[in-house]
Write a protein that holds these residues in place. Structure first.
Motif, short mmCIF file in Angstrom:
data_model
loop_
_atom_site.label_atom_id
_atom_site.label_comp_id
_atom_site.label_asym_id
_atom_site.label_seq_id
_atom_site.Cartn_x
_atom_site.Cartn_y
_atom_site.Cartn_z
N TYR A 226 1.07 -1.20 0.39
CA TYR A 226 -0.18 -0.25 -0.15
C TYR A 226 0.78 1.75 0.13
CZ TYR A 226 -3.66 -3.15 1.57
OH TYR A 226 -5.28 -4.18 0.93
N VAL A 227 1.81 1.05 0.48
CA VAL A 227 3.36 2.29 0.87
C VAL A 227 3.39 2.78 -0.58
CG1 VAL A 227 5.15 2.92 1.84
CG2 VAL A 227 3.72 1.97 3.38
N LEU A 228 3.74 2.39 -1.06
CA LEU A 228 4.23 1.70 -2.92
C LEU A 228 3.30 1.89 -3.62
CD1 LEU A 228 7.14 1.60 -4.41
CD2 LEU A 228 6.44 -1.03 -5.19
N ALA A 229 1.77 1.81 -3.54
CA ALA A 229 0.95 1.85 -3.81
C ALA A 229 0.77 3.60 -4.27
CB ALA A 229 -0.36 1.61 -4.17
N ALA A 230 1.12 3.97 -3.05
CA ALA A 230 0.51 5.07 -2.42
C ALA A 230 1.74 6.37 -3.19
CB ALA A 230 0.34 5.90 -0.90
#
Length: 337
Positions: A226-230
């Motif tokens: 999720y961090v990478l997508a954000a």
């Protein structure tokens, strides 16, 4: 040796396959979800934005930024003969500079000067063309805080010891990032401050089921996905809006050894108290976290009332006016022009 070569080759091929599969998966995430994240990221929350009325006795000024804008500010002089220090106030998103009074009234009464200002594209400050501010901190808000610090340094009544900073919500986040770069800020107090990635990720994890074909599968994904997508979404949004979204998570660790006070509403439905706690844990000592029970986002000042004013005043008396290690740390008699 033949079996060992076979195992090594198989392990290599498996690694390559998994890497390719992960790359394809992240490409699919980028194509399918990043646009959705960008759209939601730009939605503006619905909450009451406090605004104040002009203060006749304030000294109104305009001061420059490094990119050629002029920002509106007001310098409020303490009625006390001896000045204990100067506090720079960072307003919350959409508010005007006069809103500082409800937060800083006791600071003024006890001997602190207050300098409050309006960020670019807000109130009487000049606008940057094609820039629409959001509730998230960008490099522009950080530059505006640093411009206010430079202005205070240029005044004839500058406090050579440095200044304190007190900011609310987005203004607090911008102040933390600015303080990480500017040692003239001696201590930092915030109310409702929040980081960008640390706020985006819990919302993404919560609402993924509304947009996903396989909601149960996404619940088991590790947080770093999720961090990478954000981060992908922020990269796209930064290009679209021609700005940057600096990391408050990294900046807050650079405040120490200067003092930090974080205030947060215990009933904040926008920025959960546990997210504030996680951000607070990234800071070094000395630091304080005050969760105000029953207070919603930016409502701690109304809920806590006099206790709020006293807590803020005590913080700046201790960490800005206190600690008298040199002759510069004595309260100053300031001549009024």
């Amino acid at each position: 040796m033949d079996w060992l070569d076979i195992l090594l080759s198989a392990a290599l091929w498996l690694t390559l396959v998994l890497t390719a599969a992960f790359s394809l998966f992240m490409l699919w995430v980028f194509l399918r979800y990043v646009g959705i994240i960008v759209r939601i990221f730009q939605e503006k929350p619905i909450f009451i934005i406090p605004r104040g009325d002009p203060i006749p006795e304030a000294e109104d000024v305009m001061f420059p930024t490094t990119d050629g804008l002029r920002l509106a500010g007001s310098y409020l002089h303490t009625p006390c003969e001896r000045r204990l220090g100067v506090v720079l106030f960072g307003t919350e998103y959409g508010s005007n500079r006069w809103s500082c009074l409800q937060y800083c009234r006791q600071l003024l009464e006890e001997g602190f000067d207050i300098f409050t200002f309006e960020f670019r594209n807000c109130g009487d400050s000049e606008c940057l063309p094609d820039y629409e501010p959001l509730q998230w901190v960008t490099n522009y808000e950080v530059e505006d805080v640093l411009a206010a610090v430079r202005y205070l340094k240029s005044r004839p009544d500058v406090d050579p010891r440095g200044i304190g900073f007190f900011g609310v919500s987005r203004g607090g986040g911008a102040g933390i990032i600015a303080a990480a770069q500017e040692p003239f800020i001696r201590c930092v107090a915030t109310d409702g401050a929040f980081a960008t990635i640390s706020t985006m990720v819990p919302y993404m994890q919560r609402w993924i089921s509304l947009y996903s074909l396989f909601p149960n599968a996404y619940r088991i994904l590790p947080r770093w996905i999720y961090v990478l997508a954000a981060e992908m979404a922020l990269w796209r949004l930064a290009r679209q809006r021609r700005c940057r979204f600096p990391s408050l998570e990294r900046a807050i660790s650079k405040i120490a050894p200067r003092s930090l006070l974080m205030i947060h509403g215990g009933a904040d439905n926008y920025i959960r108290p546990e997210w504030a706690q996680q951000l607070f844990e990234r800071a070094g000592e000395p630091k304080e976290l005050w969760i105000v029970p029953h207070a919603k986002h930016n409502q701690a000042v109304q809920v806590a009332g006099k206790q709020y004013q006293e807590r803020i005043a005590h913080f700046f008396r201790t960490h800005l006016a206190g600690g008298r290690r040199t002759r510069l740390d004595r309260p100053q008699i300031v001549k009024r022009s």
